[in-house]
Motif scaffolding. Structure first.
Motif, short mmCIF file in Angstrom:
data_model
loop_
_atom_site.label_atom_id
_atom_site.label_comp_id
_atom_site.label_asym_id
_atom_site.label_seq_id
_atom_site.Cartn_x
_atom_site.Cartn_y
_atom_site.Cartn_z
N ASP A 115 -6.42 9.32 7.85
CA ASP A 115 -6.09 10.22 6.74
C ASP A 115 -6.98 9.91 5.52
O ASP A 115 -7.72 8.92 5.52
N THR A 116 -6.87 10.74 4.50
CA THR A 116 -7.71 10.59 3.31
C THR A 116 -7.36 9.33 2.52
O THR A 116 -8.24 8.77 1.85
N ASP A 117 -6.12 8.87 2.59
CA ASP A 117 -5.76 7.64 1.90
C ASP A 117 -6.53 6.44 2.47
O ASP A 117 -7.00 5.59 1.71
N GLU A 118 -6.68 6.40 3.79
CA GLU A 118 -7.46 5.32 4.42
C GLU A 118 -8.93 5.41 4.01
O GLU A 118 -9.57 4.40 3.78
N THR A 120 -10.14 6.73 1.21
CA THR A 120 -10.22 6.32 -0.19
C THR A 120 -10.17 4.80 -0.33
O THR A 120 -10.96 4.21 -1.07
N ALA A 121 -9.27 4.16 0.40
CA ALA A 121 -9.15 2.70 0.34
C ALA A 121 -10.43 2.02 0.83
O ALA A 121 -10.91 1.06 0.21
#
Length: 157
Positions: A115-118, A120-121
């Motif tokens: 996902d986009t959170d991964e 971004t991290a």
């Protein structure tokens, strides 16, 4: 160790790139017109010389839980490129790093995430390591083919 590749070596490399998992020494021997033992010896020699560095599966990330495959173009100081490439490879989700022989966008990083959170991290971690992220591209598909050891003249026939 530098070795000169002949047609047999190039044929072996081509067939291994086509399908290293299912092409046996006997199968390859029949294609390049040598014995299976010669193929095994040649493969060992190519591995010892560092020409064959490993056998890696080609993964369709879209069919895994890491369905997002990003290509990240980065710029790093040239004198730190190798060190920062190794640093990038240690970031969770990074599956490949390529050093590019230019001053700008001289590091290409392949990152997979679910996902986009991964994403971004991982990008934030790369930036904290001193890697300047210039561009991020979501990859739709990748097409690969083995090195054509027969050369352009065979394709023209």
């Amino acid at each position: 160790m530098d070795i000169e590749l002949d047609e047999v070596d190039r044929g072996i490399l081509h067939l291994l790139q086509q399908d290293a998992r299912h092409n046996t020494a006997t199968d390859i021997a029949a294609e390049v017109d040598v014995t299976a033992n010669t193929v095994r010896n040649r493969i060992s020699r190519l591995e010892d010389a560092g020409i064959i560095k490993g056998y890696v599966p080609v993964i369709d990330y879209e069919r895994t839980d890491k369905s997002m495959h990003m290509v990240i173009q980065c710029t790093v100081p040239i004198h730190e490129r190798g060190e920062l490439a190794a640093t990038a490879l240690a970031v969770d989700g990074v599956v490949a790093v390529r050093e590019v022989m230019t001053g700008h966008r001289n590091l290409r990083i392949d990152l997979v995430a679910d996902d986009t959170d991964e994403i971004t991290a991982a990008v934030s971690r790369l930036q904290r390591q001193g890697i300047e992220v210039d561009e991020q591209e979501l990859l739709k598909a990748e097409y690969l083919q083995p090195f054509d050891h027969f050369g352009a003249s065979a394709a023209d026939e």
